[in-house]
Design a protein around this motif. Structure first.
Motif, PDB file in Angstrom:
ATOM      1  N   CYS A 197     -14.367   6.620  -0.588  1.00  0.00           N
ATOM      2  CA  CYS A 197     -15.322   5.752   0.104  1.00  0.00           C
ATOM      3  C   CYS A 197     -16.524   6.567   0.597  1.00  0.00           C
ATOM      4  O   CYS A 197     -16.382   7.446   1.444  1.00  0.00           O
ATOM      5  N   CYS A 243      -8.142   5.487  -1.725  1.00  0.00           N
ATOM      6  CA  CYS A 243      -9.295   4.630  -1.446  1.00  0.00           C
ATOM      7  C   CYS A 243     -10.202   5.252  -0.386  1.00  0.00           C
ATOM      8  O   CYS A 243     -11.421   5.258  -0.523  1.00  0.00           O
ATOM      9  N   VAL A 302     -10.091  -1.474   6.389  1.00  0.00           N
ATOM     10  CA  VAL A 302     -11.511  -1.429   6.050  1.00  0.00           C
ATOM     11  C   VAL A 302     -12.335  -1.928   7.222  1.00  0.00           C
ATOM     12  O   VAL A 302     -12.059  -2.989   7.785  1.00  0.00           O
ATOM     13  N   CYS A 325     -18.629  -1.074   5.204  1.00  0.00           N
ATOM     14  CA  CYS A 325     -18.441  -1.281   3.766  1.00  0.00           C
ATOM     15  C   CYS A 325     -19.729  -1.796   3.119  1.00  0.00           C
ATOM     16  O   CYS A 325     -20.360  -2.727   3.615  1.00  0.00           O
ATOM     17  N   ILE A 361      -6.668  -3.730  -4.125  1.00  0.00           N
ATOM     18  CA  ILE A 361      -7.905  -3.898  -3.364  1.00  0.00           C
ATOM     19  C   ILE A 361      -8.825  -4.799  -4.174  1.00  0.00           C
ATOM     20  O   ILE A 361      -9.072  -4.562  -5.354  1.00  0.00           O
ATOM     21  N   CYS A 379       0.850  -1.190   0.000  1.00  0.00           N
ATOM     22  CA  CYS A 379       0.000   0.000   0.000  1.00  0.00           C
ATOM     23  C   CYS A 379       0.885   1.238   0.000  1.00  0.00           C
ATOM     24  O   CYS A 379       1.836   1.332   0.769  1.00  0.00           O
ATOM     25  N   ILE A 429     -13.115   3.168   5.133  1.00  0.00           N
ATOM     26  CA  ILE A 429     -11.667   3.006   5.026  1.00  0.00           C
ATOM     27  C   ILE A 429     -10.960   4.116   5.791  1.00  0.00           C
ATOM     28  O   ILE A 429     -11.287   5.287   5.652  1.00  0.00           O
ATOM     29  N   CYS A 440      -7.629   2.652  -6.272  1.00  0.00           N
ATOM     30  CA  CYS A 440      -6.327   2.184  -5.798  1.00  0.00           C
ATOM     31  C   CYS A 440      -5.286   2.237  -6.922  1.00  0.00           C
ATOM     32  O   CYS A 440      -5.438   1.558  -7.932  1.00  0.00           O
ATOM     33  N   CYS A 462     -13.318   2.073  -4.020  1.00  0.00           N
ATOM     34  CA  CYS A 462     -11.950   1.975  -3.518  1.00  0.00           C
ATOM     35  C   CYS A 462     -11.091   1.127  -4.454  1.00  0.00           C
ATOM     36  O   CYS A 462      -9.935   1.435  -4.712  1.00  0.00           O
ATOM     37  N   GLN A 463     -11.675   0.067  -4.955  1.00  0.00           N
ATOM     38  CA  GLN A 463     -10.975  -0.823  -5.876  1.00  0.00           C
ATOM     39  C   GLN A 463     -10.561  -0.064  -7.139  1.00  0.00           C
ATOM     40  O   GLN A 463      -9.439  -0.216  -7.618  1.00  0.00           O
TER      41      GLN A 463
END
Length: 72
Positions: free
Chosen positions: A26, A22, A40, A45, A60, A16, A31, A55, A51-52
């Protein structure tokens, strides 16, 4: 500071960067950055996937899990 450890030819491809991209996208605040790493809160969530997409390292991943049964 933290992200300098993850640059160069010996860098971990799964590390990371700690920039918080991310966390910034959100919508539920699930996060948070702790010591330069994203964490997370699964209770917050909603699985939207923002977030995916945000990144920069694409590390993620979303996956489904079954809910625990309620025993009455």
């Amino acid at each position: 500071a933290c992200n300098t450890l993850f640059n160069g030819k010996l860098a971990c491809p799964y590390g990371c960067l700690g920039f918080g991209d991310c966390a910034a996208v959100c919508p539920t605040g699930a996060i948070s950055l702790v010591d330069g790493h994203a964490h997370v809160d699964p209770d917050k969530c909603v699985g939207c996937g923002q977030c995916q997409q945000a990144c920069p390292k694409k590390i993620i991943f979303l996956y489904s899990s079954e809910k625990k049964p309620i025993v009455m």
